[in-house]
Write a protein that holds these residues in place. Structure first.
Motif, PDB file in Angstrom:
ATOM      1  N   VAL A  11       1.114  -1.240  -0.143  1.00 56.19           N
ATOM      2  CA  VAL A  11      -0.061   0.095  -0.040  1.00 56.19           C
ATOM      3  C   VAL A  11       1.163   0.947  -0.234  1.00 56.19           C
ATOM      4  O   VAL A  11       1.387   1.880   0.996  1.00 56.19           O
ATOM      5  CB  VAL A  11      -1.003   0.254   1.687  1.00 56.19           C
ATOM      6  N   ALA A  12       0.367   1.989  -0.863  1.00 57.21           N
ATOM      7  CA  ALA A  12       1.171   3.224  -1.184  1.00 57.21           C
ATOM      8  C   ALA A  12       0.552   4.841  -0.530  1.00 57.21           C
ATOM      9  O   ALA A  12      -0.851   4.317  -0.415  1.00 57.21           O
ATOM     10  CB  ALA A  12       1.838   3.458  -2.500  1.00 57.21           C
ATOM     11  N   ASP A  64     -12.600   5.562  -2.321  1.00 53.53           N
ATOM     12  CA  ASP A  64     -13.088   5.812  -3.710  1.00 53.53           C
ATOM     13  C   ASP A  64     -12.130   5.423  -4.508  1.00 53.53           C
ATOM     14  O   ASP A  64     -11.435   5.863  -4.760  1.00 53.53           O
ATOM     15  CB  ASP A  64     -13.582   7.817  -4.212  1.00 53.53           C
ATOM     16  N   ILE A  65     -13.070   4.310  -4.736  1.00 49.53           N
ATOM     17  CA  ILE A  65     -11.597   2.786  -4.750  1.00 49.53           C
ATOM     18  C   ILE A  65     -11.605   3.958  -6.673  1.00 49.53           C
ATOM     19  O   ILE A  65      -9.988   3.213  -7.084  1.00 49.53           O
ATOM     20  CB  ILE A  65     -11.927   2.111  -4.513  1.00 49.53           C
ATOM     21  N   GLU A  70      -4.192   3.693  -9.998  1.00 50.50           N
ATOM     22  CA  GLU A  70      -3.092   3.430  -8.894  1.00 50.50           C
ATOM     23  C   GLU A  70      -3.920   4.037  -7.709  1.00 50.50           C
ATOM     24  O   GLU A  70      -3.326   2.730  -6.494  1.00 50.50           O
ATOM     25  CB  GLU A  70      -2.445   4.936  -8.790  1.00 50.50           C
ATOM     26  N   ASN A  71      -4.540   4.904  -6.809  1.00 50.47           N
ATOM     27  CA  ASN A  71      -5.628   3.897  -5.965  1.00 50.47           C
ATOM     28  C   ASN A  71      -5.601   2.750  -5.756  1.00 50.47           C
ATOM     29  O   ASN A  71      -6.072   1.536  -5.134  1.00 50.47           O
ATOM     30  CB  ASN A  71      -6.817   5.043  -5.835  1.00 50.47           C
ATOM     31  N   ALA A  72      -6.987   2.688  -6.659  1.00 55.85           N
ATOM     32  CA  ALA A  72      -7.846   1.450  -7.010  1.00 55.85           C
ATOM     33  C   ALA A  72      -6.277  -0.504  -6.979  1.00 55.85           C
ATOM     34  O   ALA A  72      -6.691  -1.090  -6.248  1.00 55.85           O
ATOM     35  CB  ALA A  72      -8.682   0.314  -8.277  1.00 55.85           C
ATOM     36  N   ALA A  76      -6.222  -3.349  -4.397  1.00 53.34           N
ATOM     37  CA  ALA A  76      -6.811  -4.407  -4.623  1.00 53.34           C
ATOM     38  C   ALA A  76      -5.468  -4.981  -3.457  1.00 53.34           C
ATOM     39  O   ALA A  76      -5.093  -6.554  -3.509  1.00 53.34           O
ATOM     40  CB  ALA A  76      -5.839  -4.703  -6.079  1.00 53.34           C
ATOM     41  N   LYS A  77      -3.995  -4.703  -3.027  1.00 52.56           N
ATOM     42  CA  LYS A  77      -2.988  -5.110  -2.607  1.00 52.56           C
ATOM     43  C   LYS A  77      -3.223  -5.196  -0.918  1.00 52.56           C
ATOM     44  O   LYS A  77      -2.572  -5.644  -0.473  1.00 52.56           O
ATOM     45  CB  LYS A  77      -1.671  -4.213  -2.713  1.00 52.56           C
TER      46      LYS A  77
END
Length: 851
Positions: A11-12, A64-65, A70-72, A76-77
């Motif tokens: 996760v970043a 807000d996936i 990048e956020n999605a 997912a991770k």
């Protein structure tokens, strides 16, 4: 690596507070804000804004996936880390099962929506090349020769359909493959060949095969005599008798198959023909081989076989199987049932096309399995009767007649290399050949002058090097068939309007798009003419042409191309079925099961029946092979036809087809999971999220004999598994009365693994086929499940519409297509939900007619 460091790699940081989501105004693909409590309780000790251990700040992960890819990916991770048990770390407080289950359920569902939203093209159709089907059809329409596409780039359909441009890419070095394919096709179509005279060749099997089998039997007897002689004395070594040692002599003495060969030779009918039996020889069965057909002997051939059936044989062995190939590879061509007795044989006729450039031989034999099942069954029969599987058919003789000339290919060749006018120079003639062919190959779009000049120069250089006129033209024409204007579906780029609206297709472009949608091939002369004049742009003319094309035999390409991918029918050929366990689900039954799906869809299209008929039909579309498999009496002949079934029949509708049921198995046991997923995805339009990686294995169940329902329950004990299985498995339970091949059963029997002769029944379970749909609708058995699914016809129609849009527009269905789907469904509703209504609504839409 510590657990915290691991999470840091998953996760970043993002830029929006985690608690900012407002569920009352949340957009699709938004994680419910209530789950912020999970992060606060279990994650923020290490990963809040203050600590930010290992550089991870979960307070800044946007709920807000679908905000961006990048956020999605970060979400997912997170999903994978929690699913796999990596998070929280072992030394931290574990997430409670209830919280974990709810968190994973919501996140999985929202990830599905996010993937759809982020893959939305906004209506843009990606430039794409011809897929393999379209390429083969297009070359065949130009040359009358069907190319070998196995060497061409794969159709990597990432979103379900091979028409979608994002999947149809190729590298520059693959142009050479297209050049080679084009040159080969042109040589076959245009090179002068000595015509093959039509003739009839008769094969008398008793002359070809009986002496061979007699010699094989005598060799077996000789082996036994030598083994007996060696084993009855002690003075001479084994080598004097042709053996390595006593072990080999004892083993070869046991010639189990000799009684079968002697029984064959003792039958009087083998003196005048061939009896089809299982043998120990390569191929596993006796067969009649017709003469080898070489590359230049193309055309249509007819086979005539005088045959009769043994009355006491198993029903499936009363079918002749025709296969083609050369060497070990075989392709099945079809089957014909023989009903005549030995006292009055009948003539069976079968036709096939031998394509240019191929070398093959036709075999005529009994129905077969893909594996060694026929031999295995023969061994089991031999243990029971001392001989083997009783024969099913006898062949007196077989004839091969052909080839009938291919007038269409000759006409196309003449159209390309037309007769040169007396007053034309060779250079003018060659230039006109190239110009006309390029315009046809580029689907009505003229080639530019510079391109044609380069082609003419290539031809001139070839002639200067000593090539004949035909050779020089073939080389130059092959360049046209490897050009982007041929390989790609090019629509002239024009700027959009100020508000972003893209221009409409012109008449020619619309003709091409319509033709490849419904025929997977270029437009015919009528459609080309209407496109060129612009008449096709008229709504009424477009409707008339769409109706004409749907009724044309070439629409079979749409039925097979679309339906195969829509219903994911590739699974039908993925598994090898145990022929001893499933003796009637052989090559014939499996291939006819797939054909039933296509023929059913075609009939619904032809008879203008509602799409809903695919769910609740009171008929089946079958031939004699499937009628035998389904045990439906009164169906004679290999042609598929509509056959009524009673109200209490298990057949009728997709759920009762052998193809759908077999696709939901692994070739040994049915899978409630695979069947449930298929129903959710294709019938209810409610696809579950993809299976998460790193799902824990249920090793504690190794060696236990459990019914399918008990195995599924064990998976549901894991929170990360329960989310999906609680939705999927209860649907699959309703289909448990069908075995892996789609035959009805009342109990589930588990047998021991290992060799077919050593298998034993280990346990038997009564089948509980009750379950429920995700909406809570419960059912007690298969019939109630089928009724419950058929009541979801609107959901089925919606899923069908979305798939049709994806196939027809050459891009994945996206959120921006919702309005188009609604328009199509509204039009279809007004027209009785006829399949043709969905097609008309799509082809009339601005989306289909826009660049």
């Amino acid at each position: 690596m510590t657990a915290c460091t691991l999470l840091a790699t998953l996760v970043a940081c993002a830029n929006e507070p985690v608690c900012s989501a407002d569920e009352s105004t949340a957009s699709p693909a938004t994680m419910p804000a209530k789950h912020a409590a999970v992060f606060k309780q279990y994650c923020f000790d290490c990963h809040d804004a203050a600590s930010e251990e290992a550089g991870v700040n979960l307070e800044q992960l946007s709920f807000d996936i679908a905000k961006d890819i990048e956020n999605a990916e970060r979400w997912a991770k997170v999903l994978n880390a929690i699913n796999s048990g990596e998070m929280p770390p072992a030394d931290a407080e574990p997430i409670s099962d209830d919280q974990k289950s709810a968190f994973l359920k919501d996140l999985s569902e929202q990830m599905v929506i996010a993937r759809k939203r982020l893959s939305d093209t906004g209506g843009v159709v990606t430039l794409r090349r011809l897929n393999r089907r379209e390429y083969a059809n297009t070359v065949e329409s130009l040359l009358g020769v069907r190319p070998d596409v196995s060497v061409l780039p794969d159709d990597q359909a990432t979103s379900g359909f091979d028409t979608q441009g994002a999947s149809l890419f190729m590298s520059s070095d693959q142009i050479e493959q297209y050049l080679a394919s084009a040159r080969r096709s042109l040589e076959l179509a245009l090179s002068p060949q000595k015509p093959t005279k039509m003739r009839t060749v008769r094969v008398e099997p008793e002359d070809e095969y009986t002496p061979h089998y007699a010699a094989a039997a005598e060799q077996m007897r000789d082996t036994r005599r030598r083994a007996d002689a060696f084993l009855s004395q002690t003075e001479k070594p084994a080598s004097d008798f042709g053996f390595l040692d006593a072990y080999q002599a004892k083993r070869q003495r046991r010639i189990e198959w000799l009684p079968l060969m002697e029984d064959y030779l003792n039958r009087p009918e083998t003196k005048t023909g061939i009896t089809l039996i299982m043998t120990i020889k390569q191929g596993g069965y006796t067969k009649v081989k017709l003469p080898v057909l070489h590359e230049s002997q193309d055309g249509r051939y007819t086979i005539r076989v005088r045959a009769a059936a043994y009355p006491d044989a198993r029903g499936r062995l009363h079918y002749l199987e025709f296969s083609e190939g050369f060497g070990t590879g075989r392709t099945r061509l079809g089957w014909r049932k023989v009903t005549a007795p030995l006292s009055a044989p009948e003539i069976i006729q079968f036709s096939f096309v031998h394509r240019p450039g191929e070398k093959k031989q036709i075999w005529i034999h009994q129905r077969s399995h893909q594996d060694r099942a026929d031999k295995n069954q023969a061994t089991i029969d031999m243990q029971a009767n001392g001989i083997g599987t009783p024969p099913g058919l006898w062949i007196d003789w077989a004839e091969l007649t052909g080839p009938e000339p291919d007038g269409n290919r000759e006409q196309l060749a003449t159209q390309i290399l037309f007769e040169k006018p007396a007053d034309w120079t060779e250079q003018r003639y060659a230039g006109e050949v190239l110009r006309r062919f390029a315009e046809r190959a580029f689907r009505g779009k003229p080639a530019n002058r510079e391109y044609l000049d380069q082609l003419n120069q290539r031809y001139h250089d070839n002639r200067a090097e000593g090539q004949s006129q035909t050779e020089a033209l073939i080389d130059t024409l092959s360049i046209i068939l490897a050009s982007p204007s041929f390989l790609y579906m090019i629509e002239d780029a024009e700027p959009g309007t100020a508000d972003g609206v893209r221009p409409m297709l012109n008449g020619n472009e619309l003709a091409v798009r319509l033709s490849y949608f419904l025929w997977s091939a270029p437009p015919d002369d009528e459609l080309t003419r209407l496109g060129r004049t612009g008449e096709l742009l008229d709504n009424d003319v477009l409707r008339q042409q769409t109706t004409r094309m749907i009724a044309d035999a070439r629409a079979d390409k749409f039925v097979r191309g679309f339906v195969y991918q829509w219903l994911q029918m590739e699974r039908l050929g993925m598994f090898q079925y145990d022929g001893v366990q499933f003796p009637t689900f052989d090559n014939a039954a499996r291939e006819c099961a797939g054909e039933e799906i296509f023929q059913t869809f075609q009939l619904i299209l032809d008879e203008r029946l509602p799409l809903q008929t695919l769910l609740d039909a009171d008929f089946v579309v079958i031939n004699d092979v499937l009628a035998d498999f389904y045990e439906i009496p009164g169906v004679d002949g290999h042609a598929f036809r509509k056959v009524p079934v009673p109200n209490d029949s298990k057949r009728g509708g997709l759920l009762g087809t052998a193809a759908v049921l077999a696709m939901g198995s692994d070739g040994q046991r049915p899978s409630p999971v695979e069947r449930g997923v298929w129903v959710l995805r294709h019938l209810l339009n409610d696809p579950p999220p993809p299976a998460p990686p790193n799902v824990p294995m249920l090793s504690r169940l190794d060696g236990q004999l459990l019914a399918a329902r008990d195995l599924a329950r064990a998976h549901q004990e894991q929170p990360q598994c329960a989310n999906c299985h609680q939705k999927i498995d209860p649907i699959g339970y309703g289909l448990e009365n069908f075995d892996a091949a789609g035959l009805w059963r009342d109990t589930e029997v588990i047998t021991s693994p290992g060799a077919y002769r050593k298998r034993k029944k280990l346990k038997e379970f009564e089948i509980d086929a009750s379950g429920q749909l995700p909406d809570g609708r419960q059912f007690a058995n298969y019939n109630e499940l089928r009724d419950a699914v058929s009541e979801r016809g609107e959901d089925f129609a919606r899923g069908f519409t979305e798939s049709l849009i994806g196939y027809g527009l050459g891009r994945p269905y996206g959120f921006t297509d919702d309005a188009l789907a609604n328009e199509i469904l509204s039009y279809a509703n007004k027209n009785g939900y006829e399949v043709s209504a969905f097609i008309h609504a799509l082809t009339q839409s601005s989306a289909f007619r826009t660049k």
